[in-house]
Scaffold this active site. Structure first.
Site, PDB file in Angstrom:
ATOM      1  N   LYS A  23       8.074  -1.439   2.404  1.00  0.00           N
ATOM      2  CA  LYS A  23       7.561  -0.856   3.656  1.00  0.00           C
ATOM      3  C   LYS A  23       6.537  -1.785   4.291  1.00  0.00           C
ATOM      4  CE  LYS A  23       3.972   2.424   4.955  1.00  0.00           C
ATOM      5  NZ  LYS A  23       2.750   1.643   4.769  1.00  0.00           N
ATOM      6  N   ASN A  24       5.563  -2.232   3.513  1.00  0.00           N
ATOM      7  CA  ASN A  24       4.470  -2.988   4.127  1.00  0.00           C
ATOM      8  C   ASN A  24       4.906  -4.380   4.592  1.00  0.00           C
ATOM      9  OD1 ASN A  24       2.784  -0.833   4.001  1.00  0.00           O
ATOM     10  ND2 ASN A  24       1.649  -1.519   2.184  1.00  0.00           N
ATOM     11  N   CYS A 118      -2.631   6.062   8.226  1.00  0.00           N
ATOM     12  CA  CYS A 118      -3.320   6.928   7.259  1.00  0.00           C
ATOM     13  C   CYS A 118      -4.831   6.796   7.415  1.00  0.00           C
ATOM     14  CB  CYS A 118      -2.972   6.523   5.832  1.00  0.00           C
ATOM     15  SG  CYS A 118      -1.312   6.946   5.334  1.00  0.00           S
ATOM     16  N   ARG A 123     -11.291   1.956   8.993  1.00  0.00           N
ATOM     17  CA  ARG A 123     -10.371   0.817   8.843  1.00  0.00           C
ATOM     18  C   ARG A 123     -10.494  -0.068  10.089  1.00  0.00           C
ATOM     19  NH1 ARG A 123      -4.538   2.932   6.937  1.00  0.00           N
ATOM     20  NH2 ARG A 123      -4.291   0.794   6.217  1.00  0.00           N
ATOM     21  N   ASP A 307      -3.080   0.997  -3.317  1.00  0.00           N
ATOM     22  CA  ASP A 307      -2.020   1.961  -2.988  1.00  0.00           C
ATOM     23  C   ASP A 307      -1.427   2.634  -4.227  1.00  0.00           C
ATOM     24  OD1 ASP A 307      -2.343   1.161  -0.363  1.00  0.00           O
ATOM     25  OD2 ASP A 307      -0.721  -0.301  -0.453  1.00  0.00           O
ATOM     26  N   ARG A 399       6.782   8.638   5.821  1.00  0.00           N
ATOM     27  CA  ARG A 399       6.451   7.348   6.427  1.00  0.00           C
ATOM     28  C   ARG A 399       6.765   6.194   5.479  1.00  0.00           C
ATOM     29  NH1 ARG A 399       0.838   6.603   7.532  1.00  0.00           N
ATOM     30  NH2 ARG A 399       1.716   4.554   7.761  1.00  0.00           N
TER      31      ARG A 399
HETATM   32  N1  EPU Z   1     -11.068  -4.747   6.886  1.00  0.00           N
HETATM   33  C1  EPU Z   1     -12.125  -4.966   7.719  1.00  0.00           C
HETATM   34  N2  EPU Z   1     -11.886  -5.556   8.928  1.00  0.00           N
HETATM   35  C2  EPU Z   1     -10.641  -5.919   9.317  1.00  0.00           C
HETATM   36  C3  EPU Z   1      -9.550  -5.693   8.450  1.00  0.00           C
HETATM   37  C4  EPU Z   1      -9.800  -5.101   7.228  1.00  0.00           C
HETATM   38  O1  EPU Z   1     -13.265  -4.640   7.406  1.00  0.00           O
HETATM   39  O2  EPU Z   1     -10.490  -6.446  10.426  1.00  0.00           O
HETATM   40  C5  EPU Z   1     -11.301  -4.120   5.566  1.00  0.00           C
HETATM   41  C6  EPU Z   1     -10.595  -2.775   5.449  1.00  0.00           C
HETATM   42  O3  EPU Z   1     -11.362  -1.734   6.008  1.00  0.00           O
HETATM   43  C7  EPU Z   1     -10.426  -2.670   3.952  1.00  0.00           C
HETATM   44  C8  EPU Z   1     -10.184  -4.127   3.517  1.00  0.00           C
HETATM   45  O4  EPU Z   1     -10.681  -4.926   4.582  1.00  0.00           O
HETATM   46  O5  EPU Z   1     -11.593  -2.201   3.367  1.00  0.00           O
HETATM   47  C9  EPU Z   1      -8.752  -4.518   3.272  1.00  0.00           C
HETATM   48  O6  EPU Z   1      -7.949  -4.100   4.345  1.00  0.00           O
HETATM   49  P1  EPU Z   1      -6.587  -4.837   4.745  1.00  0.00           P
HETATM   50  O7  EPU Z   1      -6.742  -5.365   6.131  1.00  0.00           O
HETATM   51  O8  EPU Z   1      -6.186  -5.762   3.672  1.00  0.00           O
HETATM   52  O9  EPU Z   1      -5.581  -3.605   4.801  1.00  0.00           O
HETATM   53  P2  EPU Z   1      -4.458  -3.340   5.857  1.00  0.00           P
HETATM   54  O10 EPU Z   1      -3.785  -4.594   6.227  1.00  0.00           O
HETATM   55  O11 EPU Z   1      -4.961  -2.456   6.936  1.00  0.00           O
HETATM   56  C10 EPU Z   1      -2.573  -3.093   4.091  1.00  0.00           C
HETATM   57  C11 EPU Z   1      -1.550  -2.047   3.733  1.00  0.00           C
HETATM   58  C12 EPU Z   1      -2.254  -0.859   3.080  1.00  0.00           C
HETATM   59  C13 EPU Z   1      -3.021  -1.347   1.853  1.00  0.00           C
HETATM   60  C14 EPU Z   1      -3.983  -2.479   2.236  1.00  0.00           C
HETATM   61  C15 EPU Z   1      -4.698  -3.091   1.049  1.00  0.00           C
HETATM   62  C16 EPU Z   1       0.095  -2.310   5.468  1.00  0.00           C
HETATM   63  C17 EPU Z   1       0.756  -1.759   6.687  1.00  0.00           C
HETATM   64  N3  EPU Z   1      -0.883  -1.597   4.939  1.00  0.00           N
HETATM   65  O12 EPU Z   1      -3.464  -2.468   5.006  1.00  0.00           O
HETATM   66  O13 EPU Z   1      -1.221   0.006   2.662  1.00  0.00           O
HETATM   67  O14 EPU Z   1      -3.722  -0.280   1.295  1.00  0.00           O
HETATM   68  O15 EPU Z   1      -3.255  -3.524   2.914  1.00  0.00           O
HETATM   69  O16 EPU Z   1      -3.775  -3.641   0.171  1.00  0.00           O
HETATM   70  O17 EPU Z   1       0.463  -3.366   4.976  1.00  0.00           O
HETATM   71  C18 EPU Z   1      -0.197   2.067   2.146  1.00  0.00           C
HETATM   72  O18 EPU Z   1       0.847   1.431   1.991  1.00  0.00           O
HETATM   73  O19 EPU Z   1      -0.339   3.266   1.826  1.00  0.00           O
HETATM   74  C19 EPU Z   1      -1.350   1.363   2.742  1.00  0.00           C
HETATM   75  C20 EPU Z   1      -2.393   2.001   3.226  1.00  0.00           C
END
Ligand code: EPU
Length: 420
Positions: A23-24, A118, A123, A307, A399
């Site tokens: 998915k991701n 979510c 975030r 996750d 989702r």
């Molecule tokens: N963060 C910031 N600023 C940013 C971006 C991130 O402070 O501009 C912080 C976030 O708040 C968090 C950390 O950095 O504390 C890591 O966030 P990351 O950006 O790596 O997460 P993401 O890209 O929003 C993806 C997955 C999530 C998974 C996270 C961590 C997707 C669509 N989502 O989210 O997956 O938890 O990486 O591995 O790829 C799920 O599948 O249920 C899910 C939530």
């Protein structure tokens, strides 16, 4: 009327389950397809509602999308137009923000509503936006929309304060056409990032170092089409591994890349789960004797995935003694604990940790999937619980889990849907 999932617990699981495409990875691969001007055929697309929302968005952009069989999409961006992305579909998932990087990279302009997804605590997307600015874009927030503009994007060195998955991918996409070389330092190393970079390279991009914390992108003039097979979903795989650890006599989880699950399999071994790890499968056997407690600390890849901590917490209720789960990625990601407590779990949450006292017998209850992986945790718990569990807000589960009903039924679980 709301559709709920009902699961009657206590039925042993056995057989083989085939894991779907990630998915991701998919939610970033689909927006990446619009960077080129030629068709892309993508295999291994999971049948989940996040993909449906992305297809709606592609069609709004004038991208032609065709289903070619069960899990194959043909995506042709040759007649697309860059219009503001403001429809309801944008807010159905967080990953719609990958269109920022893709449209900015291709057209030097993107206009998109704040994405949804979510709620796991705050975030922010500041690192994505700082990356775009470093490449030469201006970022404005007007009437609930991000407006990104650049006359020309130029390669530069970008250091990410946090190794964010989303920021790494978004910057990579924005940089594929930038003049010169972009270097992303402290880049995220998740397998999904390698998959996106692989797709972009097949389209003609020059990206090196993906999978390490330094990614180099040399800008190119043009991107074309290609064929691409999506990597298996390591989080879906881990969820089924946990269901097996909870309830299987002998169950095989296949079509996986076992190294992607190393951190999780090590923890399962520590608590006393019997398993065999093959080249593309994991086989779980009924464990003998009581399970031991453990300590989990979520970390970016290759650490223990945030996750997976929610479904793992459900299993920890069956370990004798106190286990701890400490969140370092999303400090508020503990809503599942309240739901598990309704089923008889004994859990104390003191953010950023949860303390799980086991072993407790779980019983069926009315519970709510407050987010996608909370839903996964509730399914694991429901399979073990005595009686029937009724799960609400199942749109979160839909989702991210392809054909959950069919896969669980084939393994011997008793699950059905009802309108209540
Ligand atoms: N963060 C910031 N600023 C940013 C971006 C991130 O402070 O501009 C912080 C976030 O708040 C968090 C950390 O950095 O504390 C890591 O966030 P990351 O950006 O790596 O997460 P993401 O890209 O929003 C993806 C997955 C999530 C998974 C996270 C961590 C997707 C669509 N989502 O989210 O997956 O938890 O990486 O591995 O790829 C799920 O599948 O249920 C899910 C939530």
């Amino acid at each position: 009327m709301e559709e709920v999932i009902k699961i009657e617990g206590g039925h042993r699981l056995s057989g083989t389950v085939r894991i779907s495409g990630s998915k991701n990875a998919t939610v970033a691969l689909i927006p990446a397809c619009v960077l080129g001007n030629k068709p892309i055929t993508m295999y291994g697309i999971p049948n989940i509602s996040d993909v449906e929302s992305l297809i709606v968005l592609l069609k709004e952009l004038g991208v032609s999308v065709e289903n070619k069989g069960d899990d194959t999409l043909y995506i042709d961006p040759s007649n697309m137009k860059n219009i503001p992305m403001v429809s309801a579909a944008v807010q159905k998932l967080r990953a719609s923000y990958y269109f920022m990087g893709a449209l900015l990279g291709k057209y030097g302009h993107a206009e998109i509503k704040m994405p949804g997804g979510c709620y796991l605590g705050p975030r922010p997307i500041d690192l994505h936006l700082k990356g775009f600015e470093a490449l030469g874009a201006t970022v404005n927030y007007e009437n609930g929309c991000y407006v990104l503009d650049a006359k020309e994007l130029r390669g530069t060195n970008i250091f990410l304060d946090i190794s964010s998955v989303g920021a790494t991918i978004n910057i990579m996409m924005a940089a594929v056409y930038a003049k010169g070389r972009t270097i992303i330092e402290n880049a995220a190393r998740e397998p999904e990032i390698i998959d996106i970079a692989t797709l972009l390279n097949k389209m003609g991009a020059k990206i090196r170092g993906m999978g390490t914390s330094t990614i180099r992108i040399d800008g190119v003039e043009e991107l074309g089409g290609c064929f691409h097979e999506i990597i298996p979903d390591r989080i879906e795989a881990a969820t089924y591994v946990l269901m097996a650890a909870a309830m299987a006599d002998d169950m095989t989880i296949e079509n996986i890349i076992p190294t992607h699950l190393d951190a999780i399999l090590i923890k399962l071994d520590q608590i006393g789960i019997n398993m065999e790890v093959g080249s593309d499968f994991v086989r779980i056997f009924k464990s003998e004797g009581p399970l031991k407690p453990t300590e989990i600390l979520t970390k970016p890849y290759p650490g223990f995935a945030t996750d997976v901590q929610q479904p793992f917490t459900a299993l920890l209720t069956q370990c004798n003694g106190v286990s701890t789960v400490t969140e370092t990625i999303y400090k508020e990601r503990f809503k599942h604990c309240d739901e598990l407590k309704r089923m008889g779990a004994n859990i104390d949450v003191h953010q950023p940790s949860a303390f799980i006292q086991g072993k407790t017998d779980l019983h069926g209850a009315k519970v709510t999937a407050t987010d996608l992986r909370c839903g996964a945790g509730l399914v694991v718990a429901a399979l073990m619980a005595e009686g029937v569990t009724e799960i609400h807000d199942i749109y979160h589960i839909e989702r991210g889990y392809d054909n959950l009903d069919g896969k669980l039924a084939s393994l011997g679980a008793k699950m059905w849907r009802e309108k209540v």
